[in-house]
Each structure stands twice: as structure tokens, then as C-alpha cells.
Scaffold this motif. Structure first.
Motif, PDB file in Angstrom:
ATOM      1  N   LEU A 136      43.991  41.541  44.725  1.00 44.33           N
ATOM      2  CA  LEU A 136      44.170  42.936  45.117  1.00 44.33           C
ATOM      3  C   LEU A 136      44.140  42.971  46.639  1.00 44.33           C
ATOM      4  O   LEU A 136      43.156  42.564  47.256  1.00 44.33           O
ATOM      5  CB  LEU A 136      43.037  43.808  44.563  1.00 44.33           C
ATOM      6  CG  LEU A 136      42.867  45.186  45.208  1.00 44.33           C
ATOM      7  CD1 LEU A 136      44.087  46.066  44.960  1.00 44.33           C
ATOM      8  CD2 LEU A 136      41.596  45.872  44.718  1.00 44.33           C
ATOM      9  N   SER A 138      44.373  45.640  49.549  1.00 49.28           N
ATOM     10  CA  SER A 138      44.270  47.098  49.619  1.00 49.28           C
ATOM     11  C   SER A 138      44.044  47.607  51.034  1.00 49.28           C
ATOM     12  O   SER A 138      43.382  46.952  51.851  1.00 49.28           O
ATOM     13  CB  SER A 138      43.112  47.565  48.726  1.00 49.28           C
ATOM     14  OG  SER A 138      42.897  48.950  48.847  1.00 49.28           O
ATOM     15  N   HIS A 150      37.283  50.869  41.548  1.00 49.65           N
ATOM     16  CA  HIS A 150      36.706  49.610  41.067  1.00 49.65           C
ATOM     17  C   HIS A 150      37.250  49.233  39.693  1.00 49.65           C
ATOM     18  O   HIS A 150      37.724  48.121  39.485  1.00 49.65           O
ATOM     19  CB  HIS A 150      35.179  49.714  41.013  1.00 49.65           C
ATOM     20  CG  HIS A 150      34.514  49.414  42.305  1.00 49.65           C
ATOM     21  ND1 HIS A 150      33.645  48.366  42.485  1.00 49.65           N
ATOM     22  CD2 HIS A 150      34.588  50.041  43.506  1.00 49.65           C
ATOM     23  CE1 HIS A 150      33.200  48.343  43.734  1.00 49.65           C
ATOM     24  NE2 HIS A 150      33.763  49.359  44.374  1.00 49.65           N
ATOM     25  N   MET A 154      40.056  46.764  40.961  1.00 47.72           N
ATOM     26  CA  MET A 154      39.277  45.601  41.371  1.00 47.72           C
ATOM     27  C   MET A 154      38.873  44.685  40.217  1.00 47.72           C
ATOM     28  O   MET A 154      38.626  43.498  40.421  1.00 47.72           O
ATOM     29  CB  MET A 154      38.022  46.044  42.135  1.00 47.72           C
ATOM     30  CG  MET A 154      38.321  46.647  43.488  1.00 47.72           C
ATOM     31  SD  MET A 154      36.838  47.306  44.312  1.00 47.72           S
ATOM     32  CE  MET A 154      35.816  45.850  44.439  1.00 47.72           C
ATOM     33  N   ARG A 157      39.939  40.871  39.643  1.00 48.79           N
ATOM     34  CA  ARG A 157      40.760  40.492  40.785  1.00 48.79           C
ATOM     35  C   ARG A 157      39.882  40.127  41.980  1.00 48.79           C
ATOM     36  O   ARG A 157      38.749  40.589  42.096  1.00 48.79           O
ATOM     37  CB  ARG A 157      41.706  41.632  41.196  1.00 48.79           C
ATOM     38  CG  ARG A 157      42.778  41.976  40.160  1.00 48.79           C
ATOM     39  CD  ARG A 157      43.772  42.965  40.741  1.00 48.79           C
ATOM     40  NE  ARG A 157      44.855  43.256  39.803  1.00 48.79           N
ATOM     41  CZ  ARG A 157      44.930  44.358  39.053  1.00 48.79           C
ATOM     42  NH1 ARG A 157      43.978  45.284  39.150  1.00 48.79           N
ATOM     43  NH2 ARG A 157      45.941  44.535  38.229  1.00 48.79           N
ATOM     44  N   THR A 159      39.388  40.803  45.764  1.00 51.78           N
ATOM     45  CA  THR A 159      39.709  41.968  46.581  1.00 51.78           C
ATOM     46  C   THR A 159      39.771  41.623  48.063  1.00 51.78           C
ATOM     47  O   THR A 159      38.825  41.071  48.620  1.00 51.78           O
ATOM     48  CB  THR A 159      38.660  43.075  46.366  1.00 51.78           C
ATOM     49  OG1 THR A 159      38.629  43.446  44.987  1.00 51.78           O
ATOM     50  CG2 THR A 159      38.978  44.302  47.213  1.00 51.78           C
TER      51      THR A 159
END
Length: 236
Positions: A136, A138, A150, A154, A157, A159
Motif C-alpha cells: 500500500l 498512500s 486500516h 492496510m 499489506r 504500508t
């Protein structure tokens, strides 16, 4: 002696600390939530801190100041380097963790964060948690916009967060190394509808191109009021 040296306007300073991080000599520090020139003799007058300041609080002035002490600065930098090697910076020390499986006493939803660090500019490109990972990537403000961030994005993954505008860097090369050196299974970008988030999306596109990898990619765009307004895949 009279020489050029930086001046910090405390009224304009927002306490972000970016100037202190940019000052390799250690002349700037944070006191009471504001940036402050701690030592005149550590300031070389070149102004690496100026472009790091988002509010324009730092300028140059000509005034009486101690001469720049290059030897003292080099000694301080070497000591700081040795301390970092010996202990590791907590903000950049990489480790994996198991997402919380038990709710806390307030019965809040458990965190889905699976590793540390999370900032793109701090992450090691060959951390073991990248192997066979779903990523992820972001915008750092997205989690504040989307309430179920979340659980929705998330979970399961690794993050990575960033903001090209605030960091003032291009993440392309670093992300390309992550893609090159690891077996990344998929990537999802979560960005805001604001134009500056385009830099994050472009960095991922460029990184994929540099790496030569064909990794499944999904882009989710959030509105500033926290709604998913667009979802598409690479090539759409």
C-alpha cells in the motif's frame, strides 16, 4: 566578525522541524516547539535549511557572529554518525510486527500496521518484509480522510506513506529499488483528489518503468471529505 548567517522568524515558524533535519551541521534545533539557531559557529551561511522551510521563516542576515568552526562541525557529525551506527535511529530502524489481534480496553479496532518505518524516505529498500509483499503506497493525509483506512487498505499489506510536496523529493528511484530487489505481488496507491498527490502516483509509474517489473497496480482516489470517488487499475 560580521558575516552572513541565518535568521529564524519564530512568528512564521510552524514547528515542523524540517529545517533542523536539513541542517547537517547541527546549528538548528527545536526549542519549545520552534526552530532556533543554537550555535552561530555551526552555521556555514550556505542556507541548506532555507528550501526545507515551508513557511518562509528562514532568511539571511549580516551580523556579528562567531566564525564558522568547520573542525567542530566535522567532529560533531562524526560523533552523531557513530551514535547512529551503535544504537540506530528509532524512526528509521526497520522491523516487522504482527498486527494487533486483541482489542484494547476501549474496544477500539486493532491496528493493521505490519512493519516500521512507514515513511517512504526512511524505509530500507531491502527489508525482509518486502519479500512476496502486497504494497500500500498512500498519501500521508489519506488515513485522516478515510475513516476505515486500516481495515479497508492496510490489512495484509505493507504500508508506505509519503507526500512529495512536503518531502520535496521524487520517490521514483527509491521505489524502483524496492520493486527491483524484492518480489512485490501487487501495489495499491491511495491518494487524495488534490493535485499534489499526482506526484505520488507519477513516482510509482516511473518506478515501475525504471524497474522493468510488471506488477499489478490499483489506484484509489479519495475526496477531501473521505469518500472513494475513483478506482482504476494500471493502464485504465
Amino acid at each position: 566578525m560580521v558575516r552572513r548567517i541565518i535568521k529564524i522568524d519564530e512568528k512564521k515558524c510552524n514547528g515542523c522541524g524540517l529545517c533542523a533535519a536539513a541542517c547537517h551541521e547541527g546549528a538548528i534545533g527545536m526549542q519549545n516547539g520552534k526552530a532556533k539557531l543554537l550555535r552561530d559557529d555551526y552555521c556555514d551561511g550556505l542556507g541548506d535549511c532555507l528550501p526545507a522551510c515551508p513557511t518562509g521563516a528562514i532568511t539571511f542576515e549580516e551580523r556579528e557572529a562567531a566564525a564558522y568552526d568547520e573542525a567542530a562541525v566535522k567532529a560533531r557529525m562524526e560523533k552523531a554518525k557513530q551514535n547512529t551506527i551503535a544504537t540506530g535511529c528509532p524512526s528509521s530502524r526497520a522491523y516487522a510486527q504482527t498486527p494487533a489481534a486483541i482489542l484494547d480496553q476501549a474496544h477500539e479496532a486493532p491496528s493493521q500496521l505490519a512493519q516500521w518505518p512507514v515513511q517512504i524516505k526512511l524505509m530500507p529498500v531491502n527489508a525482509p518484509y518486502f519479500n512476496d509483499a502486497h504494497l500500500l503506497i498512500s498519501a500521508d493525509c489519506a488515513a485522516y480522510s478515510y475513516a476505515n483506512f486500516h481495515a479497508k487498505f492496510m490489512s495484509n499489506r505493507i504500508t508506505l506513506i509519503g507526500c512529495p510536496k512536503l518531502d520535496s523529493i521524487d520517490y521514483s528511484e527509491k521505489l524502483a529499488e524496492v520493486f527491483k530487489q524484492n518480489n512485490i505481488k501487487s501495489v495499491i496507491i491511495v491518494r487524495m483528489e488534490v493535485p499534489c498527490c499526482g506526484g505520488l502516483e507519477n513516482a510509482v509509474y516511473n518506478a515501475l518503468k525504471i524497474s522493468g517489473k510488471n506488477i499489478p497496480l490499483e489506484i484509489v482516489t479519495l475526496s477531501t471529505n473521505g469518500e472513494i470517488i475513483k478506482t482504476n487499475s494500471k493502464g485504465e
